[in-house]
Design a protein around this motif. Structure first.
Motif, PDB file in Angstrom:
ATOM      1  N   ARG A 276       0.333  -6.014  -3.251  1.00  0.00           N
ATOM      2  CA  ARG A 276      -1.059  -6.202  -3.575  1.00  0.00           C
ATOM      3  C   ARG A 276      -1.490  -5.156  -4.634  1.00  0.00           C
ATOM      4  O   ARG A 276      -1.129  -4.053  -4.549  1.00  0.00           O
ATOM      5  CB  ARG A 276      -2.000  -5.954  -2.266  1.00  0.00           C
ATOM      6  CG  ARG A 276      -2.095  -4.447  -1.816  1.00  0.00           C
ATOM      7  CD  ARG A 276      -3.020  -4.459  -0.737  1.00  0.00           C
ATOM      8  NE  ARG A 276      -3.302  -3.030   0.099  1.00  0.00           N
ATOM      9  CZ  ARG A 276      -4.071  -2.049  -0.675  1.00  0.00           C
ATOM     10  NH1 ARG A 276      -4.649  -2.355  -1.653  1.00  0.00           N
ATOM     11  NH2 ARG A 276      -3.844  -0.702  -0.140  1.00  0.00           N
TER      12      ARG A 276
ATOM     13  N   GLU B 172      -6.096  -7.301  -0.043  1.00  0.00           N
ATOM     14  CA  GLU B 172      -5.130  -8.444   0.425  1.00  0.00           C
ATOM     15  C   GLU B 172      -3.638  -8.250  -0.022  1.00  0.00           C
ATOM     16  O   GLU B 172      -3.695  -8.201  -1.549  1.00  0.00           O
ATOM     17  CB  GLU B 172      -5.630  -9.709   0.595  1.00  0.00           C
ATOM     18  CG  GLU B 172      -7.101  -9.709   1.385  1.00  0.00           C
ATOM     19  CD  GLU B 172      -7.586 -11.146   1.689  1.00  0.00           C
ATOM     20  OE1 GLU B 172      -8.352 -11.324   2.349  1.00  0.00           O
ATOM     21  OE2 GLU B 172      -7.025 -12.063   1.272  1.00  0.00           O
TER      22      GLU B 172
ATOM     23  N   GLU C 168      -1.004 -10.287  -1.874  1.00  0.00           N
ATOM     24  CA  GLU C 168      -1.145 -11.757  -2.728  1.00  0.00           C
ATOM     25  C   GLU C 168       0.214 -12.239  -2.839  1.00  0.00           C
ATOM     26  O   GLU C 168       0.384 -13.340  -3.228  1.00  0.00           O
ATOM     27  CB  GLU C 168      -1.845 -11.124  -3.899  1.00  0.00           C
ATOM     28  CG  GLU C 168      -3.206 -10.632  -3.811  1.00  0.00           C
ATOM     29  CD  GLU C 168      -3.606  -9.539  -4.904  1.00  0.00           C
ATOM     30  OE1 GLU C 168      -4.609  -9.577  -5.250  1.00  0.00           O
ATOM     31  OE2 GLU C 168      -2.686  -9.110  -5.551  1.00  0.00           O
TER      32      GLU C 168
END
Length: 117
Positions: free
Chosen positions: A97, A103, A105
């Motif tokens: 991330r 979050e 990714e």
């Protein structure tokens, strides 16, 4: 792209080291995490490490037994697993991330770890 390796089948009490190599630039701008998913269970977070490597954190189930580390020169994050237990059996995924994101990714394809008693 993230590519994990190092999984395998071991006995309880054994050790394994997982590796995750990232392609692309700016690896040192990403927090990295390890997650796992056992059959029939939700994916769970295992450990994470900051972009510089100065900060790490672990789930209660693996703290003391697992160590996350990274080598930014090699675009690689590791998960050293010791004193493995059958309940550690799962597919292990690494994820990235951005330091600007909350979050994860990017995800690898996973590597299987099987621990037998």
């Amino acid at each position: 792209q993230l590519v994990e390796s190092g999984g395998g089948s071991v006995q309880a009490g054994d050790s394994l080291r997982l590796s995750c190599v990232a392609s692309g630039p700016h690896f040192n701008r990403y927090w990295m995490g390890w997650f796992r998913q056992a059959p029939g269970k939700y994916r769970e977070w295992v450990a994470s490490i900051s972009d510089s490597g100065s900060s790490t954190s672990y789930s209660d189930s693996v703290e003391v037994r697992f160590t996350i580390s990274r080598d930014n020169a090699k675009n690689t994050v590791y998960l050293q697993m010791t004193s493995l237990k059958p309940e550690d059996t799962a597919v292990y995924y690494c994820a990235a991330r951005s330091i600007l994101s909350t979050e994860y990714e990017n995800w690898g394809q996973g590597t299987q770890v099987t621990v037998s008693s």
